[in-house]
Design a protein around this motif. Structure first.
Motif, PDB file in Angstrom:
ATOM      1  N   ILE A  59     -24.231  39.383 -68.131  1.00 49.76           N
ATOM      2  CA  ILE A  59     -25.634  39.440 -67.745  1.00 49.76           C
ATOM      3  C   ILE A  59     -26.560  39.204 -68.932  1.00 49.76           C
ATOM      4  N   ILE A  60     -26.142  39.602 -70.125  1.00 46.69           N
ATOM      5  CA  ILE A  60     -26.961  39.370 -71.317  1.00 46.69           C
ATOM      6  C   ILE A  60     -27.080  37.872 -71.584  1.00 46.69           C
ATOM      7  N   GLN A  61     -25.980  37.158 -71.390  1.00 45.06           N
ATOM      8  CA  GLN A  61     -26.015  35.703 -71.554  1.00 45.06           C
ATOM      9  C   GLN A  61     -26.942  35.073 -70.521  1.00 45.06           C
ATOM     10  N   ASN A  62     -26.898  35.577 -69.282  1.00 51.87           N
ATOM     11  CA  ASN A  62     -27.777  35.049 -68.241  1.00 51.87           C
ATOM     12  C   ASN A  62     -29.239  35.312 -68.562  1.00 51.87           C
ATOM     13  N   LEU A  63     -29.551  36.543 -69.002  1.00 52.06           N
ATOM     14  CA  LEU A  63     -30.935  36.876 -69.320  1.00 52.06           C
ATOM     15  C   LEU A  63     -31.457  36.029 -70.477  1.00 52.06           C
ATOM     16  N   THR A  64     -30.630  35.847 -71.490  1.00 48.25           N
ATOM     17  CA  THR A  64     -31.029  35.024 -72.633  1.00 48.25           C
ATOM     18  C   THR A  64     -31.327  33.595 -72.188  1.00 48.25           C
ATOM     19  N   ILE A  72     -24.736  55.438 -61.262  1.00 47.19           N
ATOM     20  CA  ILE A  72     -24.835  54.361 -62.250  1.00 47.19           C
ATOM     21  C   ILE A  72     -25.528  53.156 -61.621  1.00 47.19           C
ATOM     22  N   PHE A  73     -25.693  52.104 -62.412  1.00 44.89           N
ATOM     23  CA  PHE A  73     -26.344  50.900 -61.915  1.00 44.89           C
ATOM     24  C   PHE A  73     -25.612  49.678 -62.432  1.00 44.89           C
ATOM     25  N   ASN A  74     -25.167  48.833 -61.486  1.00 43.53           N
ATOM     26  CA  ASN A  74     -24.550  47.553 -61.829  1.00 43.53           C
ATOM     27  C   ASN A  74     -25.561  46.449 -61.523  1.00 43.53           C
ATOM     28  N   PRO A  75     -26.264  45.935 -62.544  1.00 45.86           N
ATOM     29  CA  PRO A  75     -27.376  45.005 -62.288  1.00 45.86           C
ATOM     30  C   PRO A  75     -26.925  43.644 -61.764  1.00 45.86           C
ATOM     31  N   LEU A  76     -27.668  43.148 -60.790  1.00 48.64           N
ATOM     32  CA  LEU A  76     -27.481  41.811 -60.235  1.00 48.64           C
ATOM     33  C   LEU A  76     -28.760  41.012 -60.479  1.00 48.64           C
TER      34      LEU A  76
END
Length: 394
Positions: A117-122, A146-150
């Motif tokens: 997800i960090i790669q996607n956000l970047t 917990i939270f699994n971000p999509l």
């Protein structure tokens, strides 16, 4: 001098990227939330860690000038299955110099720096592409929510989960099997949010798995707690059903009770009796081992022996649905990033309600255990120190 120059340039580059990331979002944090974010993220500049430390953050303003605050939305559906967004005020993400921090109900955590997800956000930030962080149903780990971000867009055309992109409704089928099943879990999330301290106390008093763990020798009390749990779930479990279920379970747990009694006419010495009891125990253990091979989130067991078939035989259709829903409500299945855990374990819900009521002061599962232990002792089930236990059953 060359090394220092390179370090300075890298630091400038990181902060330049961070500034590009710092897209203005209509998301207003409370002062408490801001302080929590600042303190949690600034910890990465202190102490020792296997992951590299960051530069100390001077103050909250310095953090928010260089961080991207991402609101989180729950996706809900109307009767026609049309999706829409609802912002969750106590869920938010902070993207800071390449690190992604997740805050859920005032509890912070950080994803590994190689998380997809960090790669996607970047990538989305560099392309100035709009996106939203979302989820569908609540998720739980071993000791907390917990939270699994999509990731999705404004028109629900796709979902990105762990770096893999799906068509929006294809992801729902992949994750839940159908949108109808997803809506069932979402409905339970709403009910769970409304649970009271009284509901949690009743759950603790009838959680047969906890009774089984704390006082396993008291079979009568354990079976009584199972019946109480079923009554909490179904409301119309009859006395006849109770007698039949308890009798059937006892027979399954100990299918050879007649072996234990030696006729008075027979006089056996102690060594023969001991051999006989050992052989009987071997037979019973092998029998139970064979019965216990089935696993899964909907495989109900007592003392390690499956009683799912017995419940199916005795429950009405409505009672079965009610009992399954009760388990999903009070013992939601784990939904972590470690997939092998998710088929085996459930989370015992309750401390969240007690925290909101001010009964538990800290977000600590230990405090919840202490609270539960007191209730168990009052119910006649103190912790049996003489039993050797391998794992904790919640």
């Amino acid at each position: 001098m060359g090394d220092n120059w390179r370090k300075t340039m890298i630091l400038r580059l990181i902060f330049t990227v961070a500034c590009l990331q710092a897209t203005v979002v209509s998301f207003s944090q409370t002062e408490t939330q801001k302080q929590l974010m600042y303190e949690h993220i600034n910890r990465d500049s202190k102490g020792s860690s296997i992951i590299g430390k960051i530069q100390p953050i001077e103050n909250k303003e310095a953090l928010f000038n260089n961080a991207q605050i991402l609101p989180v939305y729950k996706v809900v559906f109307d009767k026609t299955n049309k999706p829409s967004f609802i912002q969750k005020e106590k869920y938010y993400l902070v993207f800071y110099i390449g690190r992604l921090y997740i805050f859920v109900n005032n509890k912070g955590s950080r994803l590994f720096e190689n998380s997809p997800i960090i790669q996607n956000l970047t990538k989305f930030n560099s392309e100035k592409k709009k996106f939203k962080i979302v989820y569908f149903t609540e998720s739980f780990s071993f000791d907390s929510e917990i939270f699994n971000p999509l990731i999705t867009d404004d028109i629900f055309s796709y979902i990105i989960d762990k770096g893999i992109q799906y068509k929006f409704f294809d992801f729902i089928d992949f994750k839940y099997g159908s949108i109808e099943k997803l809506k069932e879990f979402s409905a339970l999330d709403i009910v769970r949010e409304k649970l009271t301290v009284k509901d949690i106390n009743n759950y603790i008093k009838s959680n047969y798995l906890t009774f089984q763990y704390y006082c396993p020798k008291d079979t009568t009390l354990v079976l009584k707690s199972l019946v109480n749990e079923i009554r909490n779930a179904t409301k119309d479990f009859s006395k006849g059903q109770e007698l039949k279920l308890v009798s059937t379970i006892k027979q399954k747990l100990n299918p050879f009770p007649f072996f234990k009694k030696t006729p008075k006419s027979q006089k056996l010495n102690d060594s023969i009796v001991k051999i006989q009891e050992t052989e009987i125990k071997k037979i019973i253990d092998e029998h139970q081992k064979h019965l216990s091979k089935v696993i899964g989130n909907y495989e109900f067991k007592i003392y390690g022996v499956s009683i799912t078939n017995e419940l199916l035989e005795i429950f009405t259709n409505k009672q079965l649905v009610d009992y399954i829903n009760y388990n999903n409500l009070m013992r939601p299945a784990l939904d972590t990033l470690v997939f092998q855990y998710n088929r085996w374990y459930r989370y015992s819900y309750g401390k969240e309600v007690l925290i909101k009521a001010g009964i538990i002061k800290n977000d600590s599962y230990k405090e919840f255990q202490n609270y539960s232990n007191k209730i168990l002792e009052e119910c006649g089930c103190p912790f049996d120190e003489s039993i050797k236990r391998e794992t904790i059953i919640r």
